[in-house]
Design an enzyme around this catalytic site. Sequence first.
Site, PDB file in Angstrom:
ATOM      1  N   GLU A   1      -0.871  -8.880   4.827  1.00 14.96           N
ATOM      2  CA  GLU A   1      -0.567  -8.826   6.378  1.00 14.96           C
ATOM      3  C   GLU A   1      -1.919  -8.971   7.493  1.00 14.96           C
ATOM      4  OE1 GLU A   1      -0.833  -4.548   6.084  1.00 14.96           O
ATOM      5  OE2 GLU A   1      -0.055  -6.285   4.735  1.00 14.96           O
TER       6      GLU A   1
ATOM      7  N   HIS B   1      -2.978  -5.194   1.335  1.00 12.45           N
ATOM      8  CA  HIS B   1      -2.369  -5.679   2.553  1.00 12.45           C
ATOM      9  C   HIS B   1      -2.691  -6.967   2.759  1.00 12.45           C
ATOM     10  CE1 HIS B   1      -2.015  -1.515   4.161  1.00 12.45           C
ATOM     11  NE2 HIS B   1      -3.233  -1.294   3.424  1.00 12.45           N
TER      12      HIS B   1
ATOM     13  N   CYS C   1       0.752  -1.036   0.131  1.00 12.52           N
ATOM     14  CA  CYS C   1       0.059   0.007  -0.092  1.00 12.52           C
ATOM     15  C   CYS C   1       0.934   1.112  -0.106  1.00 12.52           C
ATOM     16  CB  CYS C   1      -0.990  -0.204   1.307  1.00 12.52           C
ATOM     17  SG  CYS C   1      -2.260   1.188   1.014  1.00 12.52           S
TER      18      CYS C   1
END
Length: 197
Positions: free
Chosen positions: A178, A176, A82
């Site tokens: 994660e 994202h 991002c």
Amino acid sequence: MSDTPLIGVLALQGDVREHLIALASADALARPVRRPEELAEVDGLVIPGGESTTMSKLAVLFGMMDPLRERVRAGMPVYGTCAGMIMLAEKILDPRSGQETVGGIDMIVRRNAFGRQNESFEAAVEVGGVDGGPVDGVFIRAPWVESVGAETEVIAEHGGHIVAVRQKNALATSFHPELTGDHRVHALFVDMVRAVN
């Protein structure tokens, strides 16, 4: 180096903790990096999501921008998500005043291209180099890549827009991974770090 690389997460701003967990799950040693001497110790670096303008200013303030550029130019593996993707771009289409980038990937990026915070969404994204089906991409005020240079490989698209790229030892996603508990993109990056070190 052992088979367990030491990978830093740039800890100036953004979702640092989630990346540390994802890297550990992908069999890397992970630690936050805030200072040039900490950057010098790691085998690779993740630049997390957050606010790219703020991250750029903090990197300059903390004396990190030039060391980051030097390590990336020298071939240190780096992965940006991002805002991290924006930090790795050679050019931003609509930069804020004073916004700088680390560079490392020959691409032009558009900030907040997928809309504002309240337009955030999740989508299944097929990522080249990641086996086992699509990854769940979380898009939060996400950029997209407008165009890439000859050496930059497009590894994922969504809605007709480029959302993941790789150039040599640099990897970037506009989403994202994660935040999902699926750590396959981080595992890909850990393998990239192992291949270099």
